[in-house]
Design an enzyme around this catalytic site. Structure first.
Site, PDB file in Angstrom:
ATOM      1  N   TYR A  68       3.702  14.130   6.449  1.00 33.53           N
ATOM      2  CA  TYR A  68       4.116  14.112   8.016  1.00 33.53           C
ATOM      3  C   TYR A  68       4.250  15.416   8.584  1.00 33.53           C
ATOM      4  O   TYR A  68       5.187  15.696   9.283  1.00 33.53           O
ATOM      5  CB  TYR A  68       5.154  13.110   8.497  1.00 33.53           C
ATOM      6  N   TYR A  71      10.054  -0.535   6.295  1.00 35.05           N
ATOM      7  CA  TYR A  71       9.248   0.465   5.740  1.00 35.05           C
ATOM      8  C   TYR A  71       8.425   0.153   4.485  1.00 35.05           C
ATOM      9  O   TYR A  71       9.183  -0.267   3.601  1.00 35.05           O
ATOM     10  CB  TYR A  71       9.786   2.113   5.780  1.00 35.05           C
ATOM     11  N   ASP A  86      10.533  -5.541  -1.519  1.00 35.72           N
ATOM     12  CA  ASP A  86      10.156  -4.243  -1.699  1.00 35.72           C
ATOM     13  C   ASP A  86      11.436  -3.633  -2.145  1.00 35.72           C
ATOM     14  O   ASP A  86      12.218  -3.158  -1.178  1.00 35.72           O
ATOM     15  CB  ASP A  86       9.540  -3.755  -0.575  1.00 35.72           C
ATOM     16  N   LYS A 138       9.847   4.991  -6.689  1.00 37.99           N
ATOM     17  CA  LYS A 138      10.747   5.904  -6.633  1.00 37.99           C
ATOM     18  C   LYS A 138      11.635   6.192  -7.956  1.00 37.99           C
ATOM     19  O   LYS A 138      11.093   7.258  -8.633  1.00 37.99           O
ATOM     20  CB  LYS A 138      11.508   5.536  -5.148  1.00 37.99           C
TER      21      LYS A 138
HETATM   22  C1  LIG Z   1       9.040   4.887  -0.131  1.00 38.25           C
HETATM   23  C2  LIG Z   1       8.804   3.547  -0.097  1.00 38.25           C
HETATM   24  C3  LIG Z   1       7.390   2.815  -0.289  1.00 38.25           C
HETATM   25  C4  LIG Z   1       6.166   3.873  -0.392  1.00 38.25           C
HETATM   26  O1  LIG Z   1       6.359   4.440  -1.497  1.00 38.25           O
HETATM   27  P1  LIG Z   1       5.567   5.725  -2.032  1.00 38.25           P
HETATM   28  O2  LIG Z   1       5.651   6.199  -3.529  1.00 38.25           O
HETATM   29  O3  LIG Z   1       5.709   6.805  -1.016  1.00 38.25           O
HETATM   30  O4  LIG Z   1       4.022   5.437  -1.794  1.00 38.25           O
HETATM   31  C5  LIG Z   1       7.432   1.736   0.058  1.00 38.25           C
HETATM   32  N1  LIG Z   1       8.501   1.191   0.375  1.00 38.25           N
HETATM   33  C6  LIG Z   1       9.506   1.575   0.392  1.00 38.25           C
HETATM   34  C7  LIG Z   1      10.745   0.592   0.681  1.00 38.25           C
HETATM   35  C8  LIG Z   1      10.042   2.801   0.407  1.00 38.25           C
HETATM   36  O5  LIG Z   1      11.217   3.182   0.477  1.00 38.25           O
END
Ligand SMILES: *Cc1c(COP(=O)(O)O)cnc(C)c1O
Length: 423
Positions: free
Chosen positions: A14, A142, A243, A272
């Site tokens: 970004y 997100y 997620d 992550k």
């Molecule tokens: C960081 C994140 C993503 C995206 O993961 P990337 O490895 O950056 O593509 C998706 N969902 C959540 C909740 C996140 O924190």
């Protein structure tokens, strides 16, 4: 380092290439410290975006990569398999909420969200209900930067409204308001329930970040709310996609945030912290019902297969990271971090520019009333020897679990001093 070249030619996340904000040159990282090229070590309060649970340059993780490298760094996953992937998927099935028995290994968090969405759509297609193709997401959510994932991010506060016309149109329910630890009153879930009731014929799934909404606002919400969403999904025959790319592996105080509510989603995304902050790897897990539905459908297969799927190097370091986590007193550590963040950030509660201060697990958040000058605040934090990356109104810390009491004190006092001054 040729920072001039960096400024002119290299995109950062970004960022602008016309008026780029400062980037700091890192020479190495060790333990919880990031060492700038010609400066002292900065105490890391970001875990490199939720990922470096054990800190940096961790002998056990390095060793796992070295050993794997000498066997093979990579082979294709089409028609071939290997021990690191099998071991990892076994572990993931074992430690994730019950019922998530089938594992798809993906390259990054966003891709695992694409995979999760595709699983949901292929599942309903196989059930003879191709009309169930929309998602219900939460505001302030997100889920990533790729197109499918973008379409589920908050359309207003999200970073993607520019692309609105090109994105799949999904439904959005208000962000949960009930704080963590409290029982969810009917009115907090009413609109979500109405949206589900009115649109169940078009809805494939609810997608949400359980308990902690990350990049969309760093908000914590009630486990009871999550439990009720699970119940509504069952009642109206929708899938639940959780997620846990940010929350997975202990960050919220439980191994997975879903564990706070004792629920299992139908599909779970991880990323992550999966490799302890060393390599890019993600996963989407699903239940037997979803996997069998997909494979009994028209296509007969799940339609996805990235080139670097199941990369052995990434899988082996993920195995080492999970083993290191499980053999550590992570729960005590995270609880101690929560307590320290709660106590030491408390003085900011009464600071003039501060709207809210909150902590859950190894996450501490200071929400300001107005957007802050993030470049200036970051500079001031660096002067005090800490690395944080504020955005908008939010200054937050999610340090590696191995951070010492003293280092965490330095981190929180830097936040208190700098944010006290800002306001
Ligand atoms: C960081 C994140 C993503 C995206 O993961 P990337 O490895 O950056 O593509 C998706 N969902 C959540 C909740 C996140 O924190």
């Amino acid at each position: 380092m040729d920072l001039e070249f960096d400024r002119k030619h290299i995109w950062h996340p970004y960022s602008s290439l016309i008026n780029p904000p400062p980037v700091y040159p890192v020479a190495r990282a060790e333990g919880v410290r990031i060492f700038l090229e010609d400066g002292p070590g900065l105490i890391d309060g970001m875990s490199s975006w939720w990922s470096a649970l054990h800190g940096y340059n961790v002998p056990e993780l390095n060793q796992a990569m070295r050993e794997q490298m000498d066997k093979m760094s990579h082979v294709m996953f089409g028609g071939l398999t290997h021990e690191p992937a099998i071991e990892l998927c076994k572990k993931l099935v074992e430690i994730t909420p019950p019922g998530l028995n089938r594992v798809f290994l993906a390259d990054s968090g966003s891709v695992s969200v694409e995979v999760a969405i595709k699983m949901a759509l292929q599942f309903w297609h196989s059930q003879g209900k191709p009309g169930k193709s929309k998602l219900l997401a939460l505001r302030n959510g997100y889920h990533g930067d790729t197109f499918g994932a973008m379409a589920t991010c908050d359309p207003v506060t999200g970073m993607h409204h520019l692309f609105a016309g090109q994105l799949s149109q999904h439904l959005f329910a208000p962000a949960p308001q009930t704080p963590f630890g409290e029982t969810c009153p009917d009115e907090d879930i009413r609109e979500l329930e109405q949206l589900i009731a009115q649109n169940s014929e078009q809805l494939a799934a609810v997608i949400l970040e359980p308990i902690v909404q990350g990049a969309g606002g760093m908000r914590f919400y009630s486990a009871d709310y999550l439990r009720r969403v699970r119940a509504l999904c069952d009642e109206y025959d929708l899938l639940l996609i959780a997620d846990e790319i940010a929350t997975g592996f202990g960050r919220s105080g439980k191994m997975f945030a879903c564990d706070h509510a004792a629920i299992s989603p139908d599909i779970l995304t991880l990323g992550k912290a999966l490799t302890g902050g060393t390599m890019t790897l993600a996963a989407a897990l699903c239940s037997d019902r979803i996997a069998e539905g997909i494979c009994n459908g028209e296509a007969g297969v799940f339609m996805h297969g990235p080139t670097f799927m199941g990369n052995p190097l990434a899988c082996s370091v993920a195995n080492a990271s999970i083993q290191l986590l499980l053999s550590s007193p992570w729960q005590e550590r995270v609880a101690a971090i929560e307590q320290q963040l709660t106590e030491q950030l408390a003085p900011l509660k009464t600071a003039p520019g501060v709207a809210d201060v909150r902590a859950l697990g190894a996450i501490g958040v200071v929400e300001m009333r107005e957007p802050i000058n993030t470049v200036k605040v970051q500079e001031a934090l660096i002067e005090r020897g800490v690395w944080l990356r504020p955005f908008g109104k939010l200054v937050y810390a999610m340090p590696p679990y191995v951070i010492s009491k003293e280092d965490l004190s330095q981190l929180t006092s830097a936040m208190v001093n700098v944010l006290g001054e800002v306001s």
